[in-house]
Each structure stands twice: as structure tokens, then as C-alpha cells.
Design a protein around this motif. Sequence first.
Motif: not given
Length: 502
Positions: A285-291
Motif C-alpha cells: 500500500e505504501l508503494k501504491a501511494e508513492v506511485l
Amino acid sequence: MTTAAELLAQDFGSFAELIHAHASERPDAEAVIAGDVRLTYADLDRLGDRIAAQLQAKGLESGESVAVCGLNGWAYAALWVGILRAGGCVAPFAQSSTPDALRLMLDDSGARIFFADADIRAAMDVPEGVETVTLDDDDTFNAWLPAEGSKPEPVALHPKQGFNIIYSSGTTGTPKGIVMLQEMRWRQVRALFTSPDTVSILSTPLYSNTTLVVFLPTLASGGKVVLMKKFNTVEFLTLSEREKVTATMLVPVQYKRLMAEPRFDEFDLSAYQMKFCTSAPFAAELKAEVLKRWPGGLVEFYGMTEGGGSCVLRAHEFPDKLHTVGQPMPDHDIRLIDEEGNEVPTGEIGEIVGRSGTMMKGYKNQPEKTREGEWYDSEGNRFIRTGDVGRFDEDGFLTLMDRRKDMIISGGFNIYPSDLEAVVKEHPDVDEVAVIGVASEDWGETPVGVVVGPRDAEVVRSWANERLGKTQRLSAVYIVDELPRSAIGKVLKRELREKLAL
């Protein structure tokens, strides 16, 4: 004179010679920015010459280690050039280490010259015969240097010669010196080569391989490195905007703090082309937010300081695989083995072992530890054991489970802390969680949770146990103000156990 492009086309070459080539071709191009200091390639090259000349005057022999310990700065960056140009091997130490651990590393490295920040020098009992040079005092460091224009004697490098030694204490607290060879670093520099237009910002420390896999290739490419002494979200964003940063390497906890920074969206980050991450679990979920919120691509590396096989996840290309660490890199052979050392089939869980062209020579002065960290296949090929447990999916993407030593065996069942942590993190009051195993008379081991955020531990335990399997249930939950972490963001579970006396 050989150009930088011609050097990089060679199967083997010198990092320090590359810096000299860039200085000849683009002397006024900026190389290192650290606080108020801005070094061009000509500046960095001249500093490298003076450092190398003084080290040789002090009797440094080819392949001999030089120790460094301090916060990121211009002098630290220049030491990498100068030590290597003199034919030395860089031995950078973690400034967060205890004085006793630093003494062990210094003794193990065999270094006779030790560059260290003033507070580290004051806290340490430096052995007799080791010359110390204060790293974070510009006047003292400059006074140690020889006269302007000093040049070293040329040194012939051997591919099997040490480039650097990185000390990894892991969770045991006992330093292990990971020797990385000249040929290994040269392959890495060529593989990660970018362009002279690259501007990288680095806030992780220069003793860490996490930092070096961006620091070294950026300078080898003729790009610019922006160094931060310590990470601060607003300062990081301010520098990114001002210097038109194109790339960075951060650990997951830093991405988390940046995404939580209230002013994040105020900054112009449009120059970013790529962001990298490694060293600790990176939540999907953190990767998705960064993207979603940060321009440019996002690449996660999975591997070990010791080398061996590595995986890469190009998160911007595979948004449906964010729960994984990606696929093996080209020419990297990664396999999974069981407790007996037999390979396991796709879909089953096993310890991750890897083989590639970027592998450590071994642990310095610790042949038994070196052998323990190796696995050989049926054809006699050498692999490095990661100590991590994972599983390949049908598309060849690797999902990490846990560290093998962190796996909990309760009542004969294998329990993976990451599975439990994923459930506990869903509780609305939980900011962070770590699950560790503790001794149990009834079950051998039992899992307990350590959480940051909530006020009532029993509420969290009951809530989690309603959602966990019968064999996974937490026997206790402890509340702490923060989880202990290394300088590159790894949760130190050994320290947790010591702190809670578990």
C-alpha cells in the motif's frame, strides 16, 4: 587520455580513474553537494590526488584497509576517491555502533589510519599505532592534507583486490566484514550506469551498501550527488526541488515519513525520473501511494550486502505485483531450498539462495562464517544464503515471508511474523508493529506483538486474535513509543527482545 566512455567499455577498470576522466572532460560540472560545500569534478579529482598522496606518504600498501566513520559530508565522499586511488580498501563503519563494536571492526579491518567524526574519536579507545584524523572538522581535515598539487604514485589494481569492506552485525551484534572486490564493484557500476544528467539525493549513510549502489554509479556516470547528514522530510523535499533531483535511494520508513509529511504536495518534484528502495520490507500500500503522488518510476531491489542473487520490482510497470520484491535480475540465479538443503518446487516456501557476478569474497577473518553463508548446487556452483524465506509465484515473482531465524515454531507449526504483522497493522490505532517469538513451556515458542500507537494492548490482542488462525494467535501485546531501527530502517528485533526482557 582514455575517456570515461572508453573506460566504461572495458571489462575491468578503476573507479578513481573514472573520476579523473570526468574531471578532464567536464571539470566545472558539479560532483558532490554537501551542506554549503559544492565540489566540481575538478575539485573532487584534486582532493582525491591529495588524499591518495598523503596515504602513500604514510606508508599505505596496495590492498590495505583505511577505516572511516562519520556522518555524510564532502570529506567522506572525497575519501572514497582518494583511498581507492592510493590502492587502498575502504572500510566504512556505522557511526551508530557502540565504542566496543567500533574497536572490534577497527581491529578486524587491520586499518592503521582511521578517519572519524570528533564525537566518535572521543568515545573510542583507539588502539596504539592507529593514526586518527578528525573527519567533520574542515580545518583539521584540510591541515592533514598535503600541499595543493600533490599527486600519488600510480597504482595497478587487481580484479581480486578489495574495493571495500562493509561490516554487518545483523541481529547477532557481532561485526562481520563483508569483503567486496574491485571486479564486483566494477560490474555493479557498469550495470547501474546512468548519465551525466543524473542528480541523486542520498540521506542514508555512506557506510551502507544501500547508499553505495547509487552513490558510486552516479559519480562513475559523471552525475551529481547531493548528500544529507541526516534525513529530514522538509529538507529532503526542499533540496529535491532546488537541485532538480532526478533519482534517490530511500528505505521504506523514509518513504512512509515523506508520504505523511503535510507539506509533501507543495514541492515541485517533476524532475524525478526514478526512485529506488531496498533494505527492509516495503508495504504494497505504501508503494501504491508513492506511485500515485510522486513523479517518476519506482524500483525496489531485494538482495544482500554479501551479494549473490538480487531481485528487482519495477513497481510502475507491474502494479499488480506490489506485494512481491520482483523477479531475479538478468544473469542472477535465485533458488529456494528446504532445511536439508534440497531445492523446493515453485509455489512452495524455502530459504532464498542466490548467485551472480556480484558476490562477496567472504567474511574477513571469519572462514567458518563464510562457509555457513554458502550453499552449493549439484554442479558445484556457489550460492550465498540470504537467511530469508520466500515463495515464487507462477510468474516468477518472489514474495518474502520472513527471516529464517525470525520464523516462529509453535507447537510444531511454522509461523511467519510477517503474516501476523499484516493483520495487526489493519487495526486503526496501530502505527507500526513487530511480531517476535518468545519461549513457551507449552508450545516451545509463542508469538507476541510489539506495537506503536494504541493505548490498550489487550484490545489490540483480542482484535487481532479474532482474525488470526488458531496457531497464529498472539499470547501478548506490548506497547512501545517506537520500534528500534538501524540507520537504514531495519527493525532490530534482537533489541526489542532485550528491551522487553523477553
